[in-house]
Design a protein around this motif. Structure first.
Motif, PDB file in Angstrom:
ATOM      1  N   LYS A 107      32.297  35.572  40.394  1.00 44.04           N
ATOM      2  CA  LYS A 107      31.196  34.861  39.756  1.00 44.04           C
ATOM      3  C   LYS A 107      30.807  35.517  38.435  1.00 44.04           C
ATOM      4  N   ALA A 108      30.899  36.855  38.392  1.00 46.38           N
ATOM      5  CA  ALA A 108      30.486  37.595  37.195  1.00 46.38           C
ATOM      6  C   ALA A 108      31.436  37.418  36.027  1.00 46.38           C
ATOM      7  N   LYS A 109      32.664  36.935  36.281  1.00 45.38           N
ATOM      8  CA  LYS A 109      33.638  36.748  35.199  1.00 45.38           C
ATOM      9  C   LYS A 109      33.189  35.712  34.171  1.00 45.38           C
ATOM     10  N   ALA A 110      32.234  34.893  34.557  1.00 42.36           N
ATOM     11  CA  ALA A 110      31.711  33.903  33.613  1.00 42.36           C
ATOM     12  C   ALA A 110      30.796  34.550  32.573  1.00 42.36           C
ATOM     13  N   TYR A 111      30.370  35.795  32.845  1.00 42.90           N
ATOM     14  CA  TYR A 111      29.405  36.462  31.974  1.00 42.90           C
ATOM     15  C   TYR A 111      29.929  37.726  31.296  1.00 42.90           C
ATOM     16  N   ALA A 112      31.044  38.262  31.780  1.00 41.44           N
ATOM     17  CA  ALA A 112      31.516  39.535  31.243  1.00 41.44           C
ATOM     18  C   ALA A 112      33.024  39.666  31.367  1.00 41.44           C
ATOM     19  N   SER A 113      33.568  40.555  30.558  1.00 40.99           N
ATOM     20  CA  SER A 113      34.989  40.893  30.668  1.00 40.99           C
ATOM     21  C   SER A 113      35.196  41.790  31.891  1.00 40.99           C
ATOM     22  N   ASP A 114      36.404  42.212  32.105  1.00 40.13           N
ATOM     23  CA  ASP A 114      36.721  42.963  33.316  1.00 40.13           C
ATOM     24  C   ASP A 114      36.083  44.362  33.346  1.00 40.13           C
ATOM     25  N   GLN A 115      35.985  45.008  32.186  1.00 37.11           N
ATOM     26  CA  GLN A 115      35.484  46.387  32.159  1.00 37.11           C
ATOM     27  C   GLN A 115      34.057  46.527  32.694  1.00 37.11           C
ATOM     28  N   PRO A 116      33.084  45.732  32.256  1.00 39.38           N
ATOM     29  CA  PRO A 116      31.739  45.840  32.823  1.00 39.38           C
ATOM     30  C   PRO A 116      31.694  45.571  34.327  1.00 39.38           C
ATOM     31  N   ASP A 175      16.112  50.845  53.280  1.00 42.96           N
ATOM     32  CA  ASP A 175      15.972  50.319  51.916  1.00 42.96           C
ATOM     33  C   ASP A 175      15.874  51.454  50.899  1.00 42.96           C
ATOM     34  N   SER A 176      16.520  51.247  49.773  1.00 48.72           N
ATOM     35  CA  SER A 176      16.425  52.196  48.657  1.00 48.72           C
ATOM     36  C   SER A 176      16.267  51.413  47.356  1.00 48.72           C
ATOM     37  N   ASP A 177      15.219  51.749  46.594  1.00 47.35           N
ATOM     38  CA  ASP A 177      15.037  51.143  45.281  1.00 47.35           C
ATOM     39  C   ASP A 177      15.766  51.999  44.251  1.00 47.35           C
ATOM     40  N   ILE A 178      16.656  51.369  43.508  1.00 48.58           N
ATOM     41  CA  ILE A 178      17.513  52.099  42.573  1.00 48.58           C
ATOM     42  C   ILE A 178      17.265  51.598  41.148  1.00 48.58           C
ATOM     43  N   ASN A 179      17.150  52.548  40.215  1.00 48.82           N
ATOM     44  CA  ASN A 179      16.997  52.227  38.793  1.00 48.82           C
ATOM     45  C   ASN A 179      18.229  52.707  38.043  1.00 48.82           C
ATOM     46  N   ALA A 180      18.685  51.913  37.106  1.00 46.02           N
ATOM     47  CA  ALA A 180      19.852  52.287  36.305  1.00 46.02           C
ATOM     48  C   ALA A 180      19.681  51.767  34.883  1.00 46.02           C
ATOM     49  N   THR A 181      20.287  52.476  33.940  1.00 43.74           N
ATOM     50  CA  THR A 181      20.226  52.087  32.526  1.00 43.74           C
ATOM     51  C   THR A 181      21.643  51.965  31.977  1.00 43.74           C
ATOM     52  N   TYR A 182      21.906  50.879  31.281  1.00 43.65           N
ATOM     53  CA  TYR A 182      23.237  50.618  30.735  1.00 43.65           C
ATOM     54  C   TYR A 182      23.157  50.352  29.232  1.00 43.65           C
ATOM     55  N   LYS A 183      24.235  50.649  28.553  1.00 52.67           N
ATOM     56  CA  LYS A 183      24.418  50.223  27.170  1.00 52.67           C
ATOM     57  C   LYS A 183      25.520  49.179  27.164  1.00 52.67           C
ATOM     58  N   VAL A 184      25.255  48.042  26.532  1.00 47.39           N
ATOM     59  CA  VAL A 184      26.225  46.942  26.555  1.00 47.39           C
ATOM     60  C   VAL A 184      26.561  46.495  25.141  1.00 47.39           C
ATOM     61  N   ASN A 185      27.743  45.952  24.985  1.00 44.16           N
ATOM     62  CA  ASN A 185      28.132  45.250  23.763  1.00 44.16           C
ATOM     63  C   ASN A 185      28.262  43.771  24.098  1.00 44.16           C
ATOM     64  N   LYS A 192      29.846  36.740  25.917  1.00 49.40           N
ATOM     65  CA  LYS A 192      30.117  37.595  27.075  1.00 49.40           C
ATOM     66  C   LYS A 192      29.798  39.051  26.765  1.00 49.40           C
ATOM     67  N   ILE A 193      29.585  39.810  27.822  1.00 43.70           N
ATOM     68  CA  ILE A 193      29.467  41.261  27.698  1.00 43.70           C
ATOM     69  C   ILE A 193      30.887  41.808  27.656  1.00 43.70           C
ATOM     70  N   THR A 194      31.235  42.478  26.576  1.00 39.87           N
ATOM     71  CA  THR A 194      32.616  42.947  26.424  1.00 39.87           C
ATOM     72  C   THR A 194      32.808  44.397  26.877  1.00 39.87           C
ATOM     73  N   ASP A 195      31.778  45.215  26.688  1.00 42.56           N
ATOM     74  CA  ASP A 195      31.868  46.629  27.068  1.00 42.56           C
ATOM     75  C   ASP A 195      30.531  47.076  27.646  1.00 42.56           C
ATOM     76  N   MET A 196      30.603  48.081  28.532  1.00 39.83           N
ATOM     77  CA  MET A 196      29.374  48.566  29.140  1.00 39.83           C
ATOM     78  C   MET A 196      29.539  50.027  29.557  1.00 39.83           C
ATOM     79  N   TRP A 197      28.447  50.782  29.397  1.00 41.84           N
ATOM     80  CA  TRP A 197      28.415  52.191  29.795  1.00 41.84           C
ATOM     81  C   TRP A 197      27.142  52.432  30.590  1.00 41.84           C
ATOM     82  N   VAL A 198      27.211  53.322  31.558  1.00 38.72           N
ATOM     83  CA  VAL A 198      26.045  53.651  32.366  1.00 38.72           C
ATOM     84  C   VAL A 198      25.502  55.005  31.922  1.00 38.72           C
ATOM     85  N   ARG A 199      24.202  55.139  31.933  1.00 35.95           N
ATOM     86  CA  ARG A 199      23.563  56.394  31.522  1.00 35.95           C
ATOM     87  C   ARG A 199      23.532  57.363  32.701  1.00 35.95           C
TER      88      ARG A 199
END
Length: 206
Positions: A107-116, A175-185, A192-199
């Motif tokens: 489903k996510a392939k409609a929004y991003a490339s394979d790397q993210p 249950d665990s609440d998780i926070n994450a920060t990403y940098k996207v291109n 589409k989102i072409t590249d992504m990195w996690v902090r």
């Protein structure tokens, strides 16, 4: 008799002097009043001239401000579609249960490339059905385009953005609440989102 005449002459002389002094003072007062009126008129003309100069000086500033406001309006970039793109991508990847765990990547392939997609999956390899009950739900998404993003988007170029996400992960009833920060291109042409990195914990993106 002579004393009385002398006294009368003195009184008459005093009166003449007094009248003369009064006339002189009246003339001086009139001259001062005319001078004050003339000075007030001149001052009024100076003030009026100054106001005219100030008005002429302010006019270009008003026109410039109006021009700048128009330029800013035309240069405003619309990130609403990309914000929906980010929302849809992370919802597809972070909202799932045991039965939909393997389907989320498709489903996510409609929004991003394979790397993210592989970055969130974690391994980059094949995925297996989880052996136990799991559940994940996206709670919040923050979207913060880079300071040059507006200019790049208007030019049709890819731009960077910071994305913050919060999701709730349930594993074996815990249950665990998780926070994450990403940098996207984001690529406007393919939308589409072409590249992504996690902090990481050190604040670096990898």
């Amino acid at each position: 008799m002579n004393f009385q005449k002398t006294t009368l002459y003195v009184l008459l002389g005093t009166m003449v002097v007094a009248v003369g002094l009064l006339i002189w003072m009246t003339r001086q007062s009139n001259l001062a009043l005319q001078g004050a009126k003339s000075e007030a008129t001149s001052y009024s003309k100076v003030i009026s001239s100054a106001h005219s100069v100030i008005a002429k000086t302010q006019q270009p500033s008003k026109e410039l401000a109006s021009s700048q406001a128009t330029d800013d309006k035309t240069q405003t970039a619309d990130f609403s579609n990309d914000q929906k793109l980010i929302q849809n991508f992370f919802k597809s990847m972070l909202t799932y249960n045991t039965s939909t765990y393997l389907k989320r990547a498709d489903k996510a392939k409609a929004y991003a490339s394979d790397q993210p997609i592989q970055l969130i999956l974690g391994t980059g390899g094949g995925q297996e059905q989880p052996p136990t009950t799991i559940d994940s739900k996206l709670l919040a998404v923050g979207f913060f385009p880079d300071y040059q993003a507006a200019k790049q988007l208007l030019a049709g170029e890819s731009y960077a953005a910071i994305v913050t996400v919060q999701f709730r992960f349930q594993y074996q009833g815990q249950d665990s609440d998780i926070n994450a920060t990403y940098k996207v291109n984001i690529d406007p042409s393919s939308h589409k989102i072409t590249d992504m990195w996690v902090r990481n914990e050190q604040g670096d993106y990898q």
